[in-house]
Enzyme design. Structure first.
Site, PDB file in Angstrom:
ATOM      1  CB  THR A  70      -0.957   0.196   1.105  1.00 25.60           C
ATOM      2  OG1 THR A  70      -0.100   0.165   2.298  1.00 25.60           O
ATOM      3  CG2 THR A  70      -1.489  -1.270   1.351  1.00 25.60           C
ATOM      4  CG  ASP A  71      -0.160   4.748  -1.841  1.00 26.68           C
ATOM      5  OD1 ASP A  71       0.305   4.263  -2.737  1.00 26.68           O
ATOM      6  OD2 ASP A  71      -1.295   5.343  -2.141  1.00 26.68           O
ATOM      7  CB  CYS A  72       0.834   4.018   4.577  1.00 27.74           C
ATOM      8  SG  CYS A  72      -0.669   3.115   4.654  1.00 27.74           S
ATOM      9  CE1 TYR A  73       2.295  -0.048   8.285  1.00 32.53           C
ATOM     10  CE2 TYR A  73       0.211   0.338   7.511  1.00 32.53           C
ATOM     11  CZ  TYR A  73       0.978   0.430   8.435  1.00 32.53           C
ATOM     12  OH  TYR A  73       0.708   0.700   9.737  1.00 32.53           O
ATOM     13  N   PRO A  74       4.606  -0.288   1.944  1.00 32.51           N
ATOM     14  CG  PRO A  74       6.522   1.079   1.268  1.00 32.51           C
ATOM     15  CD  PRO A  74       5.631   0.887   2.264  1.00 32.51           C
TER      16      PRO A  74
END
Lengths: 138, 400
Positions: free
Chosen positions: B139-143
């Site tokens: 994800t954008d916060c957990y790449p």
């Protein structure tokens, strides 16, 4: 008189010879076979209880050794790791000879009497914490 | 209502001053026999109870800390055993019965289930190194999508044992009426009722000594796996309304405890991964519960003997798997512990699955902790749901 439970391991060359018959006749020993098997490559094992007087017993076991048969005392092959064992009783249910038994109903400790063991291996499979091992077990 | 009235606070005060009298559940039997319940309640302050058995409804909540770059781990594996990752980024729950993805299970029956969630929990507590694999979708916060690391319990931010159902109040006695040996969570059961197994510490077991959950509840501090933990809720399947005998002791399952505790203070001597032949992986765990003797009724309940505790015999070969409501009569823990019971007129060897030996050891350990002022009793925040059958002194009166 001496009486021991023993596992004999035969190689391909000895597995078709009347070793045990010779042993009984020549050395005046009695035997009681608990289990025996010959594998596809012709090697095999016998677990039996061998009984006789001390001199005959020594001579008889020497005869076995001289014929290239591997001898193992059953009581020396069963090992329990007492750090792992928590005395649950799973093994007591399956042990056919009361080698594993709760003798003291007050403490409910599971005792191991190695001299009663016939190396059937049931306890090895059921022990939930793998505390019991049979070394060199075929 | 009672002739003796003590509070948890007063007992703790005695513990603090080294004046508390603490005995285990076995010792309490003799004390009540000799002194009667009133004198016993006056002289004894705490009864330590315990159990050590295989309890499948167990597991661990872990937080393994953020990786760099960060990952929202939706799949987590510890030594190749799958943990549940459907929680926040680096939280996971590993259940005791989970096994490795490639475990042969029962393909060759009976399967051995060599290594599972229970073993992961034991290895963590023993301080061993474990392989942790985390997978995410990015994800954008957990790449990050993949992380692999070697960890010990010290590397984990939290490692909390979280067991939804432990310390079952009572349990079934198992037999097998079929023609084949069966491999169950009640151990190996030989054909044609050739043996029976049972799984309770009987007179030592926590909920046998407080059958109506009068002194324990949410927030009660306990011995858990060699460390301390808490009763956090009633266990799953908690059913206080099961049929009870004239001492108020249920004749089958009934109550259960949900417990939690910090794994970092536990000891692998008291918590062990278990492999149950033909059945699966599990966790064997020790639990000790101190019972404050607040009045003569609690003295009465904590004096319960094996012979006062009944258990139904069930057929695990035919009836149980088919959910057929049938039993093979009642037995009691005195007979079970003697090693022989009678089933339909036949004498059958009985063996335990729960370790009475370890239960005794834990009750002694807990006693030691209290005497050394390392462990104080707690007043519960809320009682567990109890039975409609309970009335103060009803069962005491029924036994005089």
């Amino acid at each position: 008189m001496i009486s021991k439970k023993i596992m004999l391991k035969f190689n391909k060359a000895t597995s078709n010879q009347p070793i045990i018959s010779n042993l009984a006749k020549t050395y005046n020993l009695t035997f009681n076979i608990m289990s025996a098997q010959i594998f596809p490559r012709k090697e095999g094992f016998v677990i039996f209880e061998l009984t006789g007087n001390e001199t005959d017993f020594q001579k008889g076991t020497q005869y076995l050794k001289d014929n290239g048969i591997n001898i193992q005392l059953i009581e020396e092959s069963i090992i329990r790791d007492d750090d792992k064992c928590y005395h649950c009783g799973f093994c007591v249910a399956v042990c056919p000879t009361e080698a594993l038994i709760i003798d003291d109903k007050k403490t409910m400790k599971v005792n191991l009497h190695k001299d009663r063991c016939i190396a059937c291996g049931y306890c090895v499979g059921v022990c939930p914490v793998k505390a019991i091992k049979l070394s060199e077990f075929a | 209502m009672f002739k003796v009235n003590k509070t948890v606070e007063e007992i703790n005060e005695k513990i603090k001053h080294g004046e508390a009298v603490i005995v285990n559940a076995e010792e309490m039997i003799d004390i009540v026999d000799k002194k009667g319940i009133i004198e016993a309640a006056k002289s004894v302050d705490v009864v330590t109870t315990a159990t050590f058995g295989t309890m499948c409804s167990s597991g661990a909540l872990i937080n393994f800390g953020h990786t760099k770059p960060k990952i929202k781990a939706s799949e987590v594996y510890l030594n190749d055993v799958a943990a549940y990752g459907g929680l926040a980024a680096v939280d996971a729950y590993i259940g005791a019965t989970a096994v490795k993805a490639k475990d042969p299970l029962n393909a060759v029956h009976p399967g051995r289930f060599e290594y599972g969630g229970g073993h992961v929990i034991e290895d963590l507590i023993a301080g061993k190194k474990l392989k942790l694999i985390a997978k995410g979708y990015g994800t954008d916060c957990y790449p990050s999508k993949y992380a692999e690391m070697e960890i010990t319990i010290d590397d984990l931010k939290q490692a909390t044992l979280a067991n939804p159902r432990n310390a079952y109040q009572n349990y079934s006695v198992a037999i097998n009426t079929t023609d084949k040996t069966i491999y169950t969570y009640m151990g190996v059961l030989k054909p044609k009722i050739a043996n029976a197994t049972y799984s309770s510490a009987g007179q030592m077991s926590p909920l046998m000594n407080d059958p109506f959950y009068l002194t324990l509840g949410i927030g009660t501090k306990i011995f858990l796996g060699g460390g301390t933990g808490y009763i956090v809720y009633n266990g799953t399947q908690h059913n206080p309304d099961e049929k009870r005998n004239n001492r108020g002791v249920p004749m089958t399952g009934a109550g259960a405890l949900a417990v939690m505790g910090d794994m970092k203070n536990m000891n692998s001597k008291y918590i062990k991964g278990a492999s149950i032949l033909g059945y699966g992986a599990s966790l064997s765990i020790g639990i000790g519960v101190p019972i404050p003797v607040l009045n003569e009724e609690i003295a009465f309940f904590t004096s319960v003997k094996d012979e006062d505790i009944d258990a139904y015999i069930f057929d695990y070969g035919y009836d149980y798997p088919r959910r057929i409501d049938n039993n093979y009569g009642l037995t009691n823990y005195r007979d079970l512990r003697s090693g022989q019971i009678t089933v339909k007129g036949k004498t059958v060897p009985a063996t335990p699955l729960s370790s009475y030996y370890m239960a005794l050891e834990i009750s002694e350990k807990l006693k030691e902790w209290i005497m050394d002022k390392k462990f104080y009793l707690t007043q519960y925040a809320e009682q567990l749901p109890t039975s409609k059958d309970y009335e103060p002194m009803k069962y005491v009166k029924g036994n005089i």
